[in-house]
Design an enzyme around this catalytic site. Sequence first.
Site, PDB file in Angstrom:
ATOM      1  CB  ALA A 266      -0.145   1.614   8.292  1.00  0.00           C
ATOM      2  CG  ASP A 267      -0.949  -5.230   9.834  1.00  0.00           C
ATOM      3  OD1 ASP A 267      -2.186  -5.250   9.868  1.00  0.00           O
ATOM      4  OD2 ASP A 267      -0.228  -6.016  10.485  1.00  0.00           O
ATOM      5  CB  VAL A 268       0.814  -2.676  14.540  1.00  0.00           C
ATOM      6  CG1 VAL A 268       1.720  -2.927  15.723  1.00  0.00           C
ATOM      7  CG2 VAL A 268       0.492  -1.210  14.434  1.00  0.00           C
TER       8      VAL A 268
END
Length: 312
Positions: A266-268
């Site tokens: 989920a790392d932007v």
Amino acid sequence: MPNPFNPSVLKWHEPTSTLSIAVPQPFGYEPNIGYLSRSTNECLFAVDNSSIYKLLPLGDNLALIAVNSEDDLVLHVRIVHYSGTSLTSEVREDIARYVWEWFDLETDLAPFYAMEDPILRQVTEAFRGLRLMGIPDLFEAMSWGIIGQQINLAFAYTLKRRLVETFGTSLEWGGQTYWAFPTPERIAALTPEDLTLLQFTGKKAEYLLGVAKLMTQGELSKKGLLATGDFAAMEQELLRIRGIGPWTANYVLMRCLRNPAAFPLADVGLHNALKHVLGLDAKPSLAQIRQLAEGWQGWEAYATFYLWRVLY
DNA sequence: GCCCAGGGTTATA
DNA sequence: TATAACCATGGG
């Protein structure tokens, strides 16, 4: 083949208390410095004249170390100052072990560089020798993960600095102040208001105090997590903790527990890096990222870390 | 003023 | 199990 830490081959030089570590190849000091220099607001180490200065808490004492390398073959570690009465072999070993973990010298990068993936090829060529710089201290790693949730990195660094400079440990040396991350004991004794005063959100304050209390109560430790055996079990243990979701759990697995296959999906930052290297108009979907990452199996953590360098 | 940021929890279907 | 709403704060 991995390169396990072996204190018996450490070469110390007197009287300057300098350690020379022959680093596993490929190793690039410059790309590592590049990563460590990405924020001018970093408070837990300083890069000066191509040397990295860091304050290490060792039991009740503090050691200020300076690390550098001129040839990418040998990493020099100099003990600039030690607050204890004598530099025992145990202290030296702790320092050496910290550096070994910090630079992830245990990992052999050859298989990673041999991966036949177009995205990885781009970043490994651009940042050849970069190692996944770790956060060996579990409380620091979990705290940094929690701090970084859902806020921009610049503000995250500001929050970390406020936390460290308010509740951490410091050493004055050569006209500089060096800081070490607060202990769980110190944070566990706080109230949420102590942290919201520093502009932490109520949730972050609650999560940090919760993790600190788990650690002071002996219910959470790096040794305990590593003893659970496999990384999937460690992830499950982390996910049980309030405030630790899939992203933070994998972030900690990646930076502290050293699972090369940890993957903060989920790392932007990862999303934006992929958008950038692929020339997309929008950030890729989670399904797309899963598909792209099929070529990274076993090295998702390194892939993510290298991709971060594309942006910051 | 607006959208975004190295997400997580809770409520709802 | 899967999706949506809510959270709270500063950066650009």
